[in-house]
Enzyme design. Structure first.
Site, PDB file in Angstrom:
ATOM      1  CD  GLU A 183       8.881  23.905  19.039  1.00  0.00           C
ATOM      2  OE1 GLU A 183      10.104  23.816  19.288  1.00  0.00           O
ATOM      3  OE2 GLU A 183       8.003  23.309  19.686  1.00  0.00           O
ATOM      4  CB  SER A 467     -11.979 -26.530 -21.702  1.00  0.00           C
ATOM      5  OG  SER A 467     -12.080 -27.929 -21.557  1.00  0.00           O
TER       6      SER A 467
END
Length: 756
Positions: A183, A467
């Site tokens: 770069e 239950s």
């Protein structure tokens, strides 16, 4: 006359120079002001470092130690979930593993928490017969280690940028050299603008007749990405160059490079933009930035120019060519040796298997997000880069999702009437797994498919427990009864809101007289209501409130049979108290919130409230063990559950809801099955929820360390006659070991078999 003309010319030249000087002064003042303005702008912006960084949500670590009941393939799946890469040769890099015949060699990654670190280390795991035998480290055997957390979610901002900040010291030299080589190879030499590079690029463009080279430096790229709009104009280029000069005057080269490595765009992952090398290293290669190889570093550097085009996921061959170009450039600049170049360019391009974050536990993440929104504004969660640590065990959570999905599919296959073509009307389930001793929520599933319905039934579905509420009725009754007390089990009509109501047993049979423990074991409705009325309904309500049931409760006889609504998470908390010696744990999912800089902002600790005694909880648990052995949940034995556990089925009127709450000495799992529109499932607790419960616990055997339930102080053992309910004699034909509160031990020996 000539003298006059000369004087006029001199005067004109003087005025010209004066005007020029004035213009120059104005220009200098303007430029000074302009650069001062840029100086302030750049300084303020870069000092703040206002990147949009999503908050990350992590699971808990997973403990690993010799003796655990999991196989080599189980361990391999655990590593794959953490995005480790399989390698076929040594030495291994961090984040890699190699599979042997009966062993697995792993180079574990480093992971940082606030206040502690999981160290990078190499370990060899040896297996035999689906069991982990030993863990060998570099300095001898390892008795215990932790696998790093799994990232389970990210909380993105509106721009959906994903970024993992790094500092320049973390970046390996190969990555730094690769980025600079491809770069801006004169980065450490120019002042922010590389005039030689611009000239070279212009000449190359003229020769080619098109743009083939860019002249922007790393500093200019940083300014362009961080400050400016993506427009192409002379004004923007001038502004870019000016700000680059200012940036170089303000910061050291390494600081600029660090900002660049954190800012640079590295491609798209669906709707999420990947920014920065730290995030890219995790996404593309499943590595911490410091563990990148030379070939991987070159691949990432090569992507900067066109990240989606050079993506190793999308275009692997093109990405490899670009990588080799970067390596050649590094060789030409003397950054790597010819040998390093030859080796790196022949390395296969290997990427991580799956995307991050994995879609783990979406219902659990919603639960955590709800708690976070009470602590932080949305913009903080979405941009401040918080690290959020939770209690989730990822392997257990995935098993829970699988158990729910496959379990419901099996129920629909067994009972075809349950199947529907409408996603909104599909049979649903919720599953919650917690560690009662700490309250840690290990798994939470709120439905069969989050993509179809995000409604979290584990948290928000108000359903009748049926239950499943009975153990707490009997828990309260231990103040007045013993496990061998006789109860009335017969048809009896009560007044409920001025109307007659008659509780009926599941099978339509009534025993007239039944033992306390048998009534709970066999889930007898008539006997349960009779004991609740004897204890007092207001006392029952008080007990349920102390156990964390916050839903509306009315003091009606039907309360004893669960004829009220409760959420699965509420019921889970109540059962966790039974499994925790009467200490009600605060159910914990969010453990810690840590800032990007490592500061702990929020921390949740184990929190307990004593609501009953260990002795009472043990006695109820002992009866619930019989529920599994010979009561309403015997199906578990046929489904392969062979370790000590206690549990209770739950079935509501018209079979609208199917429940099962089951627990071992260290794990509680709650399962609910039903339809969202409350229509009948025609499933009892054992036919529906208990099957999913068994499927789940059979998948998580490595994390179940079930031991016999410990007898606490205050409990006394006695053999009793099962016919008379009194202390057994040698003549009693049916005896059983029963447990009593120390203050309620029977003293009378059996008189029924006295002379036999």
């Amino acid at each position: 006359m000539a003298k006059i003309k000369g004087k006029r010319k001199t005067k004109k030249r003087f005025l010209g120079w004066k005007l020029f000087g004035l213009l120059a002064l104005v220009g200098a003042i303007f430029l000074t002001g302009y650069f001062f303005y840029l100086y302030i702008e750049v300084q303020n912006r870069f000092a703040a470092r206002k990147w949009s960084i999503p908050s990350r949500v992590f699971s808990a670590t997973v403990p690993v130690y010799p003796g655990q009941a999991f196989s080599l393939s189980d361990m391999k799946r655990m590593l794959d979930l953490r995005r480790y890469q399989e390698s076929y040769k040594e030495p291994l890099n961090a984040g890699e593993y190699k599979v042997g015949r009966d062993n697995l060699l792993v180079h574990l990654r480093q992971f940082h928490f606030a206040g502690r670190t999981l160290l990078q280390q190499q370990a060899r795991f040896l297996f035999a017969k689906n069991k982990l035998l030993t863990v060998e480290g570099e300095r001898g055997n390892i008795a215990f280690l932790e696998l790093e957390p799994v990232e389970i979610a990210r909380l993105f901002g509106a721009e959906r940028e994903s970024r993992l900040l790094i500092n320049i010291r973390q970046a390996p030299s190969d990555l730094v050299d690769a980025v600079i080589a491809i770069e801006d190879h004169r980065f450490y030499e120019h002042p922010g603008i590389d005039w030689w590079g611009i000239s070279r690029a212009l000449w190359a463009d003229l020769l080619a007749g098109r743009v083939v080279q860019g002249g922007s430096t790393i500093t200019q790229q940083l300014v362009k990405n961080y400050f400016l709009e993506p427009e192409k104009s002379v004004k923007r280029k001038v502004l870019e160059a000016s700000m680059a000069l200012v940036l170089e005057a303000l910061y050291q080269k390494d600081e600029i490079l660090e900002m660049y490595l954190n800012e640079i765009y590295m491609g798209q992952r669906g709707s999420v933009a990947v920014h920065g090398m730290g995030e890219a290293a995790r996404y593309f290669f499943g590595r911490n930035i410091e563990n990148l190889t030379l070939a991987e570093a070159a691949t990432m550097a090569g992507m900067i120019r066109a990240p989606n085009f050079y993506s190793p996921y999308k275009n692997p061959e093109i990405s490899k060519e670009r990588r080799n170009m970067v390596l050649k450039r590094m060789l030409d600049l003397g950054k790597i040796s010819p040998q390093e170049y030859q080796v790196a360019r022949t390395v296969p391009l290997r990427v991580a298997k799956s995307e991050l974050p994995l879609k783990v536990a979406p219902y659990f993440v919603d639960y955590v997000r709800q708690q976070l929104q009470e602590l932080y504004a949305p913009e903080v969660l979405e941009t401040a880069g918080l690290n959020i640590y939770t209690t989730l065990l990822p392997e257990m959570s995935l098993a829970a999702e699988k158990a729910v999905s496959e379990g419901l599919a099996e129920l629909e296959k067994t009972y075809p009437k349950l199947k529907t073509d409408s996603p909104n009307g599909a049979l649903q389930a919720a599953l919650i797994a917690v560690q009662p001793k700490t309250g840690a929520v290990f798994a939470l599933v709120g439905g069969r498919d989050y993509g179809e319905s995000s409604f979290n039934r584990a948290l928000y579905a108000s359903r009748q427990p049926g239950s499943a509420i009975k153990p707490f009725i009997y828990l309260r009754a231990l103040d007045d009864f013993t496990p061998v007390s006789w109860l009335t089990d017969e048809l009896k009509t009560y007044s409920v809101g001025g109307r007659p109501w008659t509780p009926k047993n599941y099978n339509g049979r009534y025993r007239g007289r039944v033992m306390f423990q048998t009534a709970l074991e066999q889930s007898l409705n008539a006997a349960t209501v009779s004991v609740a009325m004897a204890v007092g309904l207001d006392n029952i309500v008080s007990t349920l409130r102390s156990l964390g049931i916050h839903s509306p409760l009315e003091s009606y006889p039907s309360l004893a049979l669960g004829a009220f609504e409760v959420t699965p998470i509420e019921l889970t908390g109540a059962y966790a108290t039974l499994d925790n010696d009467g200490q009600k744990p605060h159910l914990l999912s969010l453990k810690q919130v840590v800032t990007e800089s490592g500061e702990i902002q929020q921390q949740r600790n184990v929190d307990m409230v004593s609501v009953t005694t260990p002795a009472k909880c043990f006695i109820i648990t002992n009866i619930l063990e019989d529920v599994v052995q010979q009561g309403t949940a015997t199906i578990l034995k046929r489904l392969g559950v062979d370790f000590p556990c206690a549990g209770k089925t739950g079935t509501t009127s018209d079979y609208r809801d199917s429940w099962f709450a089951g627990y071992t000495s260290d794990l509680l799992v709650m399962v609910w099955v039903g339809f969202d529109d409350n229509r009948s499932t025609h499933l009892s607790g054992s036919q529906g929820a208990a099957r999913i419960w068994a499927r789940f616990v059979n998948q998580i055997r490595p994390w179940i360390h079930s031991q016999p339930f410990r007898i606490p102080p205050g409990v006394v053992e006695r053999f009793v006659c099962m016919q008379s309910g009194m202390l057994a004699t040698q003549s009693c034909p049916a005896k059983k070991l029963a447990y009593f509160l120390a203050e309620r031990v029977p003293t009378t020996y059996c008189t029924v078999h006295e002379g036999s």
